[in-house]
Write a protein that holds these residues in place. Sequence first.
Motif, PDB file in Angstrom:
ATOM      1  N   ALA A  49       0.754  -1.467   0.043  1.00 18.17           N
ATOM      2  CA  ALA A  49       0.356  -0.013   0.515  1.00 18.17           C
ATOM      3  C   ALA A  49       1.256   1.310   0.100  1.00 18.17           C
ATOM      4  CB  ALA A  49      -0.865  -0.064   0.833  1.00 18.17           C
ATOM      5  N   VAL A  50       0.958   1.944  -1.138  1.00 14.29           N
ATOM      6  CA  VAL A  50       0.780   3.113  -1.094  1.00 14.29           C
ATOM      7  C   VAL A  50       0.450   4.186  -0.908  1.00 14.29           C
ATOM      8  CG1 VAL A  50       3.223   4.789  -3.212  1.00 14.29           C
ATOM      9  CG2 VAL A  50       3.138   1.925  -2.561  1.00 14.29           C
ATOM     10  N   PRO A  51       1.059   5.137  -0.368  1.00 10.00           N
ATOM     11  CA  PRO A  51       0.134   6.932   0.020  1.00 10.00           C
ATOM     12  C   PRO A  51       0.259   7.206  -1.100  1.00 10.00           C
ATOM     13  CG  PRO A  51       1.750   6.685   1.840  1.00 10.00           C
ATOM     14  CD  PRO A  51       1.457   4.860   1.143  1.00 10.00           C
ATOM     15  N   LEU A  52      -0.821   8.085  -1.517  1.00  9.45           N
ATOM     16  CA  LEU A  52      -0.967   9.193  -2.296  1.00  9.45           C
ATOM     17  C   LEU A  52      -0.526  10.153  -2.042  1.00  9.45           C
ATOM     18  CD1 LEU A  52      -2.378   7.749  -5.502  1.00  9.45           C
ATOM     19  CD2 LEU A  52      -0.279   7.438  -4.853  1.00  9.45           C
ATOM     20  N   ILE A  53       0.038  11.242  -2.467  1.00  6.35           N
ATOM     21  CA  ILE A  53       0.210  12.398  -1.250  1.00  6.35           C
ATOM     22  C   ILE A  53       0.435  13.340  -2.273  1.00  6.35           C
ATOM     23  CG2 ILE A  53       2.157  13.529   0.396  1.00  6.35           C
ATOM     24  CD1 ILE A  53       2.548  11.145   1.349  1.00  6.35           C
ATOM     25  N   ARG A  54      -0.155  14.664  -1.827  1.00  8.86           N
ATOM     26  CA  ARG A  54      -0.326  16.095  -2.590  1.00  8.86           C
ATOM     27  C   ARG A  54      -0.112  17.583  -1.795  1.00  8.86           C
ATOM     28  NH1 ARG A  54      -4.644  18.073  -7.121  1.00  8.86           N
ATOM     29  NH2 ARG A  54      -3.211  19.883  -7.483  1.00  8.86           N
ATOM     30  N   GLU A  55       0.540  18.115  -1.449  1.00  7.62           N
ATOM     31  CA  GLU A  55       0.384  19.239  -0.968  1.00  7.62           C
ATOM     32  C   GLU A  55       0.461  19.151  -0.074  1.00  7.62           C
ATOM     33  OE1 GLU A  55      -2.046  22.110  -2.643  1.00  7.62           O
ATOM     34  OE2 GLU A  55      -1.204  22.114  -4.340  1.00  7.62           O
ATOM     35  N   GLN A  56       1.253  17.730   1.027  1.00  5.68           N
ATOM     36  CA  GLN A  56       1.826  17.404   1.988  1.00  5.68           C
ATOM     37  C   GLN A  56       0.285  16.777   2.478  1.00  5.68           C
ATOM     38  OE1 GLN A  56       3.181  20.374   4.027  1.00  5.68           O
ATOM     39  NE2 GLN A  56       5.426  20.253   3.465  1.00  5.68           N
ATOM     40  N   ARG A  57      -0.392  16.244   1.777  1.00  8.79           N
ATOM     41  CA  ARG A  57      -1.614  15.471   2.018  1.00  8.79           C
ATOM     42  C   ARG A  57      -2.227  14.486   1.789  1.00  8.79           C
ATOM     43  NH1 ARG A  57      -7.233  18.895   2.065  1.00  8.79           N
ATOM     44  NH2 ARG A  57      -7.758  17.227   3.255  1.00  8.79           N
ATOM     45  N   VAL A  58      -2.849  12.865   1.977  1.00  6.70           N
ATOM     46  CA  VAL A  58      -2.453  12.355   1.842  1.00  6.70           C
ATOM     47  C   VAL A  58      -3.950  12.040   0.872  1.00  6.70           C
ATOM     48  CG1 VAL A  58      -3.298   9.554   2.161  1.00  6.70           C
ATOM     49  CG2 VAL A  58      -1.437  10.469   3.100  1.00  6.70           C
ATOM     50  N   ILE A  59      -4.117  11.769  -0.836  1.00  5.45           N
ATOM     51  CA  ILE A  59      -5.491  12.176  -0.988  1.00  5.45           C
ATOM     52  C   ILE A  59      -6.171  10.831  -2.026  1.00  5.45           C
ATOM     53  CG2 ILE A  59      -4.586  14.545  -2.545  1.00  5.45           C
ATOM     54  CD1 ILE A  59      -3.743  13.260  -4.421  1.00  5.45           C
ATOM     55  N   GLY A  60      -5.397   9.371  -1.037  1.00  9.43           N
ATOM     56  CA  GLY A  60      -5.330   8.419  -2.316  1.00  9.43           C
ATOM     57  C   GLY A  60      -4.429   7.830  -1.752  1.00  9.43           C
ATOM     58  N   ALA A  61      -4.323   6.005  -2.085  1.00 14.74           N
ATOM     59  CA  ALA A  61      -3.446   5.438  -2.478  1.00 14.74           C
ATOM     60  C   ALA A  61      -3.467   4.358  -2.837  1.00 14.74           C
ATOM     61  CB  ALA A  61      -3.713   4.123  -0.761  1.00 14.74           C
ATOM     62  N   LEU A  62      -2.302   3.634  -3.483  1.00 14.29           N
ATOM     63  CA  LEU A  62      -2.140   2.693  -4.797  1.00 14.29           C
ATOM     64  C   LEU A  62      -1.824   1.079  -4.088  1.00 14.29           C
ATOM     65  CD1 LEU A  62      -1.380   2.244  -7.682  1.00 14.29           C
ATOM     66  CD2 LEU A  62       1.181   2.563  -7.070  1.00 14.29           C
ATOM     67  N   ILE A  63      -3.046   0.328  -4.408  1.00 14.43           N
ATOM     68  CA  ILE A  63      -2.574  -1.107  -3.861  1.00 14.43           C
ATOM     69  C   ILE A  63      -2.259  -1.685  -4.587  1.00 14.43           C
ATOM     70  CG2 ILE A  63      -4.048  -3.110  -2.517  1.00 14.43           C
ATOM     71  CD1 ILE A  63      -3.658   0.284  -1.256  1.00 14.43           C
ATOM     72  N   ILE A  64      -1.047  -2.648  -4.257  1.00  9.41           N
ATOM     73  CA  ILE A  64      -0.511  -3.636  -5.056  1.00  9.41           C
ATOM     74  C   ILE A  64      -0.239  -4.797  -5.077  1.00  9.41           C
ATOM     75  CG2 ILE A  64       1.642  -4.613  -6.600  1.00  9.41           C
ATOM     76  CD1 ILE A  64       2.256  -1.295  -6.596  1.00  9.41           C
ATOM     77  N   ARG A  65      -1.520  -5.636  -5.074  1.00 12.88           N
ATOM     78  CA  ARG A  65      -1.149  -6.947  -5.120  1.00 12.88           C
ATOM     79  C   ARG A  65      -0.566  -8.033  -5.744  1.00 12.88           C
ATOM     80  NH1 ARG A  65      -6.550  -5.542  -6.161  1.00 12.88           N
ATOM     81  NH2 ARG A  65      -6.315  -6.741  -7.878  1.00 12.88           N
ATOM     82  N   LYS A  66       0.088  -8.871  -5.177  1.00 12.55           N
ATOM     83  CA  LYS A  66       1.199 -10.313  -5.612  1.00 12.55           C
ATOM     84  C   LYS A  66       1.083 -11.778  -4.792  1.00 12.55           C
ATOM     85  CE  LYS A  66       5.583 -11.656  -6.425  1.00 12.55           C
ATOM     86  NZ  LYS A  66       7.133 -11.253  -5.776  1.00 12.55           N
ATOM     87  N   ARG A  67       0.648 -12.707  -6.555  1.00 11.49           N
ATOM     88  CA  ARG A  67      -0.053 -13.887  -5.878  1.00 11.49           C
ATOM     89  C   ARG A  67       1.132 -14.116  -5.241  1.00 11.49           C
ATOM     90  NH1 ARG A  67      -4.882 -15.406  -7.406  1.00 11.49           N
ATOM     91  NH2 ARG A  67      -5.361 -14.101  -9.135  1.00 11.49           N
ATOM     92  N   GLY A  68       2.030 -13.972  -5.301  1.00 13.25           N
ATOM     93  CA  GLY A  68       3.630 -14.499  -4.292  1.00 13.25           C
ATOM     94  C   GLY A  68       4.320 -13.574  -3.099  1.00 13.25           C
TER      95      GLY A  68
END
Length: 79
Positions: A49-68
């Motif tokens: 889970a990677v927070p998406l930050i703009r102007e020092q505020r979290v505006i969302g998150a990028l979620i990457i899933r993996k089977r391994g």
Amino acid sequence: MRLADDNVVGRAAMRGQAIQVSDLGVASDFAPSAALDALRRIGFRALLAVPLIREQRVIGALIIRKRGIYFAMLTLAFA
């Protein structure tokens, strides 16, 4: 989704940094979650889970899933 330290996205957002769950099968430091249960059921093992930050505020998150399990160091360097 609630912003709390006991879920993956909430922890990433609150800390302002990427959070890796290297094996969902043994992750015990997160609250029970229907989303995590569904990911486990369909075969995903790792989560980033990677927070998406703009102007020092979290505006969302990028979620990457993996089977391994685990993500390569190169992947984590970009997070």
